[in-house]
Design a protein around this motif. Structure first.
Motif, PDB file in Angstrom:
ATOM      1  N   THR A 135       0.821  -1.217   0.000  1.00  0.00           N
ATOM      2  CA  THR A 135       0.000   0.000   0.000  1.00  0.00           C
ATOM      3  C   THR A 135       0.849   1.260   0.000  1.00  0.00           C
ATOM      4  O   THR A 135       0.456   2.275  -0.578  1.00  0.00           O
ATOM      5  CB  THR A 135      -0.941   0.008   1.222  1.00  0.00           C
ATOM      6  N   TYR A 136       2.029   1.188   0.607  1.00  0.00           N
ATOM      7  CA  TYR A 136       2.813   2.410   0.821  1.00  0.00           C
ATOM      8  C   TYR A 136       4.013   2.561  -0.109  1.00  0.00           C
ATOM      9  O   TYR A 136       4.262   3.656  -0.637  1.00  0.00           O
ATOM     10  CB  TYR A 136       3.294   2.467   2.273  1.00  0.00           C
ATOM     11  N   TRP A 137       4.798   1.492  -0.329  1.00  0.00           N
ATOM     12  CA  TRP A 137       6.111   1.651  -0.944  1.00  0.00           C
ATOM     13  C   TRP A 137       6.207   1.204  -2.400  1.00  0.00           C
ATOM     14  O   TRP A 137       7.293   1.234  -2.978  1.00  0.00           O
ATOM     15  CB  TRP A 137       7.173   0.930  -0.117  1.00  0.00           C
ATOM     16  N   THR A 138       5.105   0.785  -3.034  1.00  0.00           N
ATOM     17  CA  THR A 138       5.171   0.463  -4.454  1.00  0.00           C
ATOM     18  C   THR A 138       5.222   1.753  -5.267  1.00  0.00           C
ATOM     19  O   THR A 138       4.874   2.821  -4.791  1.00  0.00           O
ATOM     20  CB  THR A 138       3.960  -0.386  -4.879  1.00  0.00           C
ATOM     21  N   CYS A 139       5.673   1.620  -6.524  1.00  0.00           N
ATOM     22  CA  CYS A 139       5.989   2.804  -7.336  1.00  0.00           C
ATOM     23  C   CYS A 139       4.830   3.781  -7.500  1.00  0.00           C
ATOM     24  O   CYS A 139       5.040   4.993  -7.533  1.00  0.00           O
ATOM     25  CB  CYS A 139       6.476   2.361  -8.717  1.00  0.00           C
ATOM     26  N   TYR A 146       7.829  10.633  -2.467  1.00  0.00           N
ATOM     27  CA  TYR A 146       9.248  10.772  -2.146  1.00  0.00           C
ATOM     28  C   TYR A 146      10.126  10.670  -3.392  1.00  0.00           C
ATOM     29  O   TYR A 146      11.340  10.846  -3.315  1.00  0.00           O
ATOM     30  CB  TYR A 146       9.688   9.675  -1.165  1.00  0.00           C
ATOM     31  N   GLY A 147       9.520  10.316  -4.520  1.00  0.00           N
ATOM     32  CA  GLY A 147      10.295  10.052  -5.708  1.00  0.00           C
ATOM     33  C   GLY A 147      10.948   8.684  -5.654  1.00  0.00           C
ATOM     34  O   GLY A 147      11.950   8.431  -6.327  1.00  0.00           O
ATOM     35  N   TYR A 148      10.378   7.775  -4.854  1.00  0.00           N
ATOM     36  CA  TYR A 148      10.954   6.436  -4.685  1.00  0.00           C
ATOM     37  C   TYR A 148      10.208   5.422  -5.536  1.00  0.00           C
ATOM     38  O   TYR A 148       8.977   5.395  -5.557  1.00  0.00           O
ATOM     39  CB  TYR A 148      10.897   6.006  -3.217  1.00  0.00           C
ATOM     40  N   CYS A 149      10.974   4.578  -6.232  1.00  0.00           N
ATOM     41  CA  CYS A 149      10.373   3.510  -7.040  1.00  0.00           C
ATOM     42  C   CYS A 149      11.423   2.432  -7.273  1.00  0.00           C
ATOM     43  O   CYS A 149      12.516   2.727  -7.754  1.00  0.00           O
ATOM     44  CB  CYS A 149       9.883   4.070  -8.378  1.00  0.00           C
ATOM     45  N   ASN A 150      11.106   1.204  -6.917  1.00  0.00           N
ATOM     46  CA  ASN A 150      11.990   0.073  -7.154  1.00  0.00           C
ATOM     47  C   ASN A 150      11.142  -1.047  -7.751  1.00  0.00           C
ATOM     48  O   ASN A 150      10.312  -1.644  -7.059  1.00  0.00           O
ATOM     49  CB  ASN A 150      12.659  -0.389  -5.852  1.00  0.00           C
TER      50      ASN A 150
END
Length: 227
Positions: A135-139, A146-150
């Protein structure tokens, strides 16, 4: 540890990982993001071009530093504590920027306007690693703020979400959290706790408490079976 003790009056648990205690897949026994290490912090900056000839942090190269927070007494205490510690480590001035809750929410929702440094929180919708990770850390989720995507993390969590049983799902979620922790998208600090008052004649909830109970004490207990 100092933030929890000195600012939160002990109402929390310091952590360097993301999935908290009580949620399936919690890995409190494993290392998380780097813990507090002032010398290592300075060394990292110096080795990456932000240092002076004598091995100190070059504040001019870092530029203006600002910590933005939603203006309230409790948030100010945390912001002041964090900036004071960072200033002591870096030797550089960090400006505090208190803004209205409405303006703060507007800024953090868009990566283009996201503040340089903030203290953000997540409150679970249900006690499951899916709600903490997928729910939180997917792209395409909150992570884009945050501009975070893995994409490797996304694929791992996709497999976890589709797993046929909780045991195999938890293993995949744990792999996903390890990927997240290794990327260090943020400095994980603490899991907050809520303090609640309960009348002594109320039965049930007090026997099934969780440090994450937010709406009422015993929220994540077996509420459907209370008589």
């Amino acid at each position: 540890d100092g933030l929890v003790k000195d600012v939160l009056n002990g109402a929390g648990q310091a952590t360097t990982r993301w999935v908290p205690a009580g949620v399936p897949g919690n890995q409190a026994d494993k290392p998380g993001v780097p813990a507090s290490d002032a010398q290592a912090a300075v060394k990292t900056l110096v080795e990456n071009g932000y240092g002076t000839a004598d091995g100190k942090v070059d504040c001019a190269k870092l530029g203006d530093l600002k910590f933005t927070y939603s203006d309230s007494p409790s948030n100010k205490l945390q912001a002041d504590y964090i900036t004071a510690n960072l200033e002591k480590v870096l030797g550089c001035k960090i400006a505090a920027e208190p803004i209205s809750a409405v303006e703060y929410t507007r800024r953090v929702r868009n990566f283009a306007t996201s503040p340089q440094m903030t203290l953000r929180a997540w409150i679970e919708d249900f006690p499951h690693p899916q709600n903490w990770l997928s729910t939180y850390w997917t792209c395409g989720s909150f992570a884009k703020r945050y501009g975070y995507c893995n994409v490797v993390l996304d694929e791992t969590l996709k497999l976890a979400d589709a797993a046929p049983d909780i045991e195999s799902a938890v293993k995949l979620y744990q792999q996903g959290e390890d990927i997240l922790v290794n990327d260090v998208p943020g400095a994980f600090l603490y899991n907050g706790q809520n303090l609640q008052l309960l009348k002594p004649y109320v039965m049930g909830p007090a026997d099934n408490t969780s440090p994450r109970d937010a709406g009422w004490i015993g929220q994540w207990g077996p509420v459907t079976t209370y008589d």
